[in-house]
Motif scaffolding. Structure first.
Motif, PDB file in Angstrom:
ATOM      1  N   HIS A   1      -7.604 -10.245  -5.320  1.00 53.03           N
ATOM      2  CA  HIS A   1      -6.729 -10.993  -4.405  1.00 53.03           C
ATOM      3  C   HIS A   1      -5.391 -11.113  -5.099  1.00 53.03           C
ATOM      4  CE1 HIS A   1     -10.777 -12.042  -3.232  1.00 53.03           C
ATOM      5  NE2 HIS A   1     -10.358 -12.621  -2.135  1.00 53.03           N
ATOM      6  N   LYS A   2      -4.427 -10.290  -4.676  1.00 50.17           N
ATOM      7  CA  LYS A   2      -3.165 -10.209  -5.428  1.00 50.17           C
ATOM      8  C   LYS A   2      -2.236 -11.386  -5.175  1.00 50.17           C
ATOM      9  CE  LYS A   2      -3.185  -6.015  -7.418  1.00 50.17           C
ATOM     10  NZ  LYS A   2      -3.396  -4.655  -6.983  1.00 50.17           N
ATOM     11  N   GLN A   3      -2.183 -11.879  -3.918  1.00 47.68           N
ATOM     12  CA  GLN A   3      -1.207 -12.939  -3.617  1.00 47.68           C
ATOM     13  C   GLN A   3      -1.664 -14.276  -4.177  1.00 47.68           C
ATOM     14  OE1 GLN A   3      -2.150 -10.733  -1.302  1.00 47.68           O
ATOM     15  NE2 GLN A   3      -0.302  -9.789  -0.477  1.00 47.68           N
TER      16      GLN A   3
ATOM     17  N   LEU B   1      -7.247   1.657  -4.314  1.00 51.02           N
ATOM     18  CA  LEU B   1      -7.421   2.487  -3.118  1.00 51.02           C
ATOM     19  C   LEU B   1      -6.985   1.764  -1.861  1.00 51.02           C
ATOM     20  CD1 LEU B   1     -11.064   3.713  -3.817  1.00 51.02           C
ATOM     21  CD2 LEU B   1      -8.951   4.982  -4.247  1.00 51.02           C
ATOM     22  N   MET B   2      -6.505   2.539  -0.894  1.00 49.43           N
ATOM     23  CA  MET B   2      -6.302   2.037   0.464  1.00 49.43           C
ATOM     24  C   MET B   2      -7.307   2.800   1.321  1.00 49.43           C
ATOM     25  SD  MET B   2      -4.450  -0.183   2.020  1.00 49.43           S
ATOM     26  CE  MET B   2      -2.749  -0.432   1.508  1.00 49.43           C
ATOM     27  N   ILE B   3      -8.152   2.039   2.031  1.00 49.31           N
ATOM     28  CA  ILE B   3      -9.224   2.676   2.804  1.00 49.31           C
ATOM     29  C   ILE B   3      -9.015   2.363   4.280  1.00 49.31           C
ATOM     30  CG2 ILE B   3     -11.731   2.742   3.177  1.00 49.31           C
ATOM     31  CD1 ILE B   3     -12.026   1.938   0.202  1.00 49.31           C
TER      32      ILE B   3
ATOM     33  N   ILE C   1       9.750   6.440  -3.795  1.00 51.59           N
ATOM     34  CA  ILE C   1       9.717   5.834  -2.463  1.00 51.59           C
ATOM     35  C   ILE C   1       8.544   6.448  -1.738  1.00 51.59           C
ATOM     36  CG2 ILE C   1      10.953   5.540  -0.284  1.00 51.59           C
ATOM     37  CD1 ILE C   1      13.463   5.420  -1.913  1.00 51.59           C
ATOM     38  N   GLU C   2       7.666   5.608  -1.234  1.00 50.94           N
ATOM     39  CA  GLU C   2       6.499   6.183  -0.578  1.00 50.94           C
ATOM     40  C   GLU C   2       6.186   5.518   0.739  1.00 50.94           C
ATOM     41  OE1 GLU C   2       3.663   5.751  -3.883  1.00 50.94           O
ATOM     42  OE2 GLU C   2       2.637   4.228  -2.687  1.00 50.94           O
ATOM     43  N   GLU C   3       5.372   6.221   1.486  1.00 50.63           N
ATOM     44  CA  GLU C   3       4.915   5.776   2.793  1.00 50.63           C
ATOM     45  C   GLU C   3       4.143   4.462   2.651  1.00 50.63           C
ATOM     46  OE1 GLU C   3       1.796   8.449   3.664  1.00 50.63           O
ATOM     47  OE2 GLU C   3       1.082   7.281   5.369  1.00 50.63           O
ATOM     48  N   PHE C   4       4.357   3.544   3.564  1.00 51.96           N
ATOM     49  CA  PHE C   4       3.648   2.260   3.606  1.00 51.96           C
ATOM     50  C   PHE C   4       2.285   2.515   4.232  1.00 51.96           C
ATOM     51  CE2 PHE C   4       4.935  -2.392   3.685  1.00 51.96           C
ATOM     52  CZ  PHE C   4       3.629  -2.864   3.756  1.00 51.96           C
ATOM     53  N   MET C   5       1.221   2.395   3.452  1.00 49.86           N
ATOM     54  CA  MET C   5      -0.117   2.694   3.976  1.00 49.86           C
ATOM     55  C   MET C   5      -0.762   1.428   4.546  1.00 49.86           C
ATOM     56  SD  MET C   5      -1.791   5.277   1.164  1.00 49.86           S
ATOM     57  CE  MET C   5      -1.525   4.302  -0.299  1.00 49.86           C
TER      58      MET C   5
ATOM     59  N   SER D   1       3.589   6.400 -15.849  1.00 49.23           N
ATOM     60  CA  SER D   1       4.636   6.978 -15.001  1.00 49.23           C
ATOM     61  C   SER D   1       4.073   7.224 -13.613  1.00 49.23           C
ATOM     62  CB  SER D   1       5.169   8.287 -15.577  1.00 49.23           C
ATOM     63  OG  SER D   1       5.946   8.951 -14.591  1.00 49.23           O
ATOM     64  N   LYS D   2       4.525   6.402 -12.660  1.00 49.95           N
ATOM     65  CA  LYS D   2       4.029   6.564 -11.285  1.00 49.95           C
ATOM     66  C   LYS D   2       4.461   7.916 -10.728  1.00 49.95           C
ATOM     67  CE  LYS D   2       3.381   1.846  -9.644  1.00 49.95           C
ATOM     68  NZ  LYS D   2       3.305   0.979 -10.805  1.00 49.95           N
ATOM     69  N   GLY D   3       5.651   8.393 -11.138  1.00 50.72           N
ATOM     70  CA  GLY D   3       6.138   9.680 -10.661  1.00 50.72           C
ATOM     71  C   GLY D   3       5.248  10.820 -11.132  1.00 50.72           C
TER      72      GLY D   3
ATOM     73  N   THR E   1      -3.111  10.626  -1.181  1.00 48.05           N
ATOM     74  CA  THR E   1      -2.270   9.488  -1.551  1.00 48.05           C
ATOM     75  C   THR E   1      -1.127   9.410  -0.539  1.00 48.05           C
ATOM     76  OG1 THR E   1      -1.082   8.454  -3.394  1.00 48.05           O
ATOM     77  CG2 THR E   1      -0.792  10.832  -3.137  1.00 48.05           C
ATOM     78  N   ALA E   2      -0.293   8.366  -0.628  1.00 47.05           N
ATOM     79  CA  ALA E   2       0.836   8.225   0.300  1.00 47.05           C
ATOM     80  C   ALA E   2       1.879   9.311   0.038  1.00 47.05           C
ATOM     81  CB  ALA E   2       1.473   6.849   0.110  1.00 47.05           C
ATOM     82  N   ASP E   3       2.547   9.791   1.106  1.00 51.24           N
ATOM     83  CA  ASP E   3       3.684  10.710   0.952  1.00 51.24           C
ATOM     84  C   ASP E   3       4.757  10.027   0.121  1.00 51.24           C
ATOM     85  OD1 ASP E   3       2.625  12.728   2.414  1.00 51.24           O
ATOM     86  OD2 ASP E   3       3.507  12.047   4.308  1.00 51.24           O
TER      87      ASP E   3
END
Ligand code: AMP
Ligand code: GLY
Length: 426
Positions: free
Chosen positions: A213-215, A272-274, A184-188, A102-104, A117-119
């Motif tokens: 490499h996700k794409q 992570l987003m760094i 819904i979250e902030e785009f980091m 559950s992401k929530g 984490t993102a808002d």
């Protein structure tokens, strides 16, 4: 120790290969496994989701230790069932697996304990979600709350894209009931890395970092996949950053989960987003990443079985991990068409030629043996051609030499796995 690994992908082949080297192992089973895993273990004809059949096998085969690969059975309570049989298990309880399930719930936990984490905001109906997007008026990410097999996340640059994402998840039910609730979250902005920590409920020990490499296409273009290749170490996760991730994210999360009555055992995988402000959590997973597990197991020098068993039995203070200082890199070979429609049953030849290259090892992700004894592709992601060498650039060269030794006309791969690390070194 008699060990059973649950799963049948590249991650489980890497785990089986690493565990099979342990002097503590007496017998290794994998359910369901695949054609490559059959070289190092006995495969059982049981699907990873079939909790009842897995528990019966644990009892009948007198298994001492179960290692669960994928998130599905963990979220469904497999670890709880095995513990109830008094058998050691690597992987969290259903309650703790909610950190991925559950992401929530995950976002609420991070917010409560002030972990970066993102808002975000949670919604269970589309109109309020759209109103929030309108008022925010900047790029957002729309996520289905539940498990959606690595999909379920829509990056939206414009208001209309974001509204459409809400409709796609909540009204068109693109991810089924996983989208009954959304976040819904902030785009980091920043550089992504995968961080893995072994946890025993109270302690956490960092494993090697990795980048995925996700794409699907070169240059990070095209739709997202489960991961087209990975390497370890990740230059962005240097010693100083690793310490920050442990102090600011992993340890507080493990403490928070213990405090909430859902202690986490197994491997905590932080996406992570760094950036210049430090590391922030994109998501948590309750299992090893795939393909990340392949370069990580390749670099592991310690006894994998001992390491996983120590985490499962609350003894992480007793182990000290050792790593090869070299870099390891895995190139995923997928069936043409993946992540969309693809053919199954196409023949793969030349695997022995790839494995004969010094430092190259091919992990199988979706293979079987056909009636003539040949290897065939049975999935989207099919092989993980892995290599270890002095740095990422040399490991990349070796891994592609392995790829080029394989004769699989119906397969393809990205040709630029590792580009981010290599361009840093130039
Ligand atoms: P997830 O399944 O949550 O890891 O999301 C899949 C991918 O979407 C991630 O690997 C990121 O590339 C991207 N992503 C998810 N959330 C965010 C965010 N808040 N900001 C920027 N990118 C994101
Ligand atoms: N490679 C990303 C994942 O396993 O979720």
């Amino acid at each position: 120790m008699k060990v059973l690994i649950v799963g049948g992908g590249g991650r489980e082949h890497a785990l089986a290969w690493a565990i099979s080297k342990s002097p503590k192992l007496t017998k290794l089973y994998v359910a369901p496994g695949n054609a490559g895993i059959a070289d190092v273990a006995e495969c059982l004809d049981i699907q990873a989701e079939d909790i009842k059949a897995i528990c019966a096998a644990v009892r009948d085969l007198k298994i001492d230790f179960v290692v669960v690969g994928p998130e599905g059975p963990l979220v469904d309570g497999l670890a709880d069932k095995i513990e109830a049989m008094d058998v050691a298990v690597f992987g969290p309880s259903a309650a703790a697996a909610q950190i991925e399930g559950s992401k929530g719930m995950m976002k609420d936990l991070l917010a409560k304990y002030d972990i970066p984490t993102a808002d975000y905001q949670r919604f269970d109906e589309p109109d309020a979600a759209k109103e929030y997007i309108r008022v925010k008026n900047h790029p957002v990410v729309v996520k289905a709350d539940g498990l959606a097999a690595g999909k379920g996340v829509i990056l939206s640059h414009t208001l209309n894209e974001a509204y459409a994402a809400v409709d796609q998840i909540m009204i068109e039910e693109a991810f089924g009931s996983a989208g009954n609730e959304i976040i819904i979250e902030e785009f980091m902005i920043g550089e992504e890395a995968s961080f893995f920590a072994l946890c025993d409920g109270v302690r956490a020990v960092p494993l090697a970092g990795a980048q995925d490499h996700k794409q699907v296409h070169d240059g990070d273009h095209g739709p997202n996949t489960g991961g087209m290749g990975a390497y370890s170490p990740a230059p962005v996760l240097d010693a100083a950053m690793e310490k920050r991730v442990m102090d600011e994210i992993i340890t507080p999360t493990i403490d928070a989960m213990a405090k909430e009555g859902t202690p986490f055992k197994g491997v905590l995988f932080a996406g992570l987003m760094i950036n210049e402000d430090g590391p922030r959590v994109i998501e948590f997973n309750c299992r090893f990443g795939d393909p990340e597990c392949q370069p990580i197991m390749t670099r592991l020098k310690s006894d994998a079985l001992e390491m996983l068993h120590a985490a499962a039995t609350g003894r992480l203070d007793e182990i000290k991990l050792k790593w090869h200082t070299e870099a390891a890199l895995t190139v995923v070979m997928a069936a043409k068409g993946y992540p969309g429609k693809y053919k199954k049953g196409t023949p793969i030849r030349g695997l022995h030629n790839a494995n004969a290259i010094d430092g190259v090892h091919v992990f199988h992700a979706g293979t079987a043996v056909d009636e003539n004894g040949g290897i065939i592709a049975t999935g989207g992601r099919v092989l993980g051609v892995s290599a270890m060498a002095k740095d990422v650039a040399s490991a990349q060269q070796k891994a592609y030499a392995g790829v080029d030794a394989i004769d699989w006309p119906d397969g393809f791969c990205r040709r630029d796995i590792g580009w981010r690390a290599i361009s840093r070194d130039d």
